[in-house]
Design an enzyme around this catalytic site. Structure first.
Site, short mmCIF file in Angstrom:
data_model
loop_
_atom_site.label_atom_id
_atom_site.label_comp_id
_atom_site.label_asym_id
_atom_site.label_seq_id
_atom_site.Cartn_x
_atom_site.Cartn_y
_atom_site.Cartn_z
N GLU A 153 0.82 -1.23 0.00
CA GLU A 153 0.00 0.00 0.00
C GLU A 153 0.85 1.27 0.00
O GLU A 153 1.49 1.58 1.02
CB GLU A 153 -0.92 -0.01 1.23
CG GLU A 153 -1.80 1.23 1.33
CD GLU A 153 -2.86 1.13 2.43
OE1 GLU A 153 -2.68 0.33 3.37
OE2 GLU A 153 -3.87 1.85 2.32
N GLU A 159 2.56 9.65 6.29
CA GLU A 159 2.66 8.31 6.88
C GLU A 159 3.85 7.52 6.38
O GLU A 159 4.26 6.54 7.01
CB GLU A 159 1.36 7.54 6.63
CG GLU A 159 0.17 8.19 7.31
CD GLU A 159 -1.11 7.39 7.19
OE1 GLU A 159 -1.07 6.16 7.27
OE2 GLU A 159 -2.16 8.02 7.00
N GLU A 247 -12.40 1.29 4.26
CA GLU A 247 -11.49 1.63 5.35
C GLU A 247 -11.76 3.11 5.65
O GLU A 247 -11.16 4.00 5.05
CB GLU A 247 -10.03 1.41 4.96
CG GLU A 247 -9.12 1.60 6.16
CD GLU A 247 -7.65 1.54 5.78
OE1 GLU A 247 -6.98 0.61 6.23
OE2 GLU A 247 -7.19 2.41 5.03
C1 LER Z 1 -3.06 3.64 6.87
O1 LER Z 1 -3.22 4.97 6.61
C2 LER Z 1 -3.80 2.80 5.91
O2 LER Z 1 -4.34 3.27 4.95
C3 LER Z 1 -3.86 1.39 6.19
O3 LER Z 1 -4.59 0.73 5.20
C4 LER Z 1 -2.48 0.80 6.27
O4 LER Z 1 -1.96 0.70 7.52
MN MN Z 2 -5.54 2.05 3.57
#
Ligand code: LER
Ligand code: MN
Length: 270
Positions: A153, A159, A247
């Site tokens: 990812e 981040e 998410e």
């Molecule tokens: C964190 O920002 C994120 O998008 C998660 O999917 C990965 O830790």
């Molecule tokens: Mn993510």
């Protein structure tokens, strides 16, 4: 495309972008009742639930396991694949392997997000990328017998400072010997880093193996200023048939976020 919704069982991640929290059976039931195809599980480790108990829940509620997160390795144990400390890098690899073994029997790939770490503090960018590549080689190969890829990812600049766009992700994956690593397209990160989200998806192309479906402010889809038309068109254009996995923050609460997500998913994909 298929729908999925996240559940976190990780106390240290509280406040993070996961729709359901703490109660896995209840989350599976609600996901099922709302018509989600699958759940995505953010677990503290491979012992969070036994293989049989997880298989039982998935069967009882007729939901798949879309993916498993590995971020607990970072938020709980402070492990990264690019740590200057070789022992920590090895423990990070071992942790991700254990999460691949956790999701693999259920057909779910593991996701490398925050476990990638960052360069700096004595580690050059080239060195960090070399360590990351070495880890992806080993972990991609480890996932292969399960018939699942490893998902890598790209994250936004706040981040990670390693790989922040889909096109940089493609370059990274193309430089590997293994062909078993795919990219995650997280619409939240892409909204910050890509020239346009649709062009980022086109850059990712056949390498995209999972999507985090969320709005610009990390609220559920439809609760920010994301323009989904071109995004869905781009996903169709690259022939993406995987999950749109929510998410997102549990905003205004978990159930409302789940309902909002599935309604938006249906509106966009029907
Ligand atoms: C964190 O920002 C994120 O998008 C998660 O999917 C990965 O830790
Ligand atoms: Mn993510």
């Amino acid at each position: 495309m298929k729908s999925a919704i996240t559940i976190s069982l990780v106390n240290e991640a509280r406040g993070g972008p996961f729709v359901f929290w703490d109660d896995l059976p209840a989350a599976c039931r609600q996901a099922s009742e709302l018509g989600f195809d699958a759940i995505e599980l953010f677990a503290p480790g491979p012992d969070a639930i036994s293989k049989d108990a997880l298989a039982g829940l998935l069967k009882q509620y007729q939901v798949g396991l879309a993916a498993v997160g590995t971020g607990a390795g970072w938020v709980k144990h402070k492990l990264t694949l690019t740590s200057p400390d070789a022992a920590i890098r090895q423990r990070a690899i071992d942790f991700v392997k254990s999460m691949i073994d956790f999701g693999g029997p259920h057909g779910a790939p593991a996701i490398i997000g925050s476990m990638q770490g960052r360069w700096g503090e004595g580690v050059s960018r080239d060195q960090a990328i070399d360590w990351l590549k070495a880890a992806l080689e080993v972990l991609g190969a480890h996932a292969l017998p399960y018939g699942v890829p490893l998902i890598y990812e790209p994250l936004n600049r706040y981040e990670t400072n390693l790989i922040t766009t889909e096109s940089a992700g493609v370059q990274l994956l193309q430089s590997l010997r293994t062909d078993n690593v795919r990219l995650l397209a997280d619409l939240f990160h892409m909204n910050i880093e890509e020239v346009s989200i649709a062009s980022g998806i086109q850059d990712g192309g056949r390498w995209i193996g999972h999507v985090h479906f969320v709005d610009s402010n990390r609220r559920p889809a439809g609760c920010g200023h994301m323009n989904y038309g071109p995004i869905i068109a781009a996903l169709k254009g690259i022939g993406y048939g995987g999950y749109l996995s929510a998410e997102a923050l549990p905003w205004p609460d978990s159930l409302a976020a789940a309902k909002q997500t599935i309604a938006k998913y249906k509106e966009l994909t029907d």
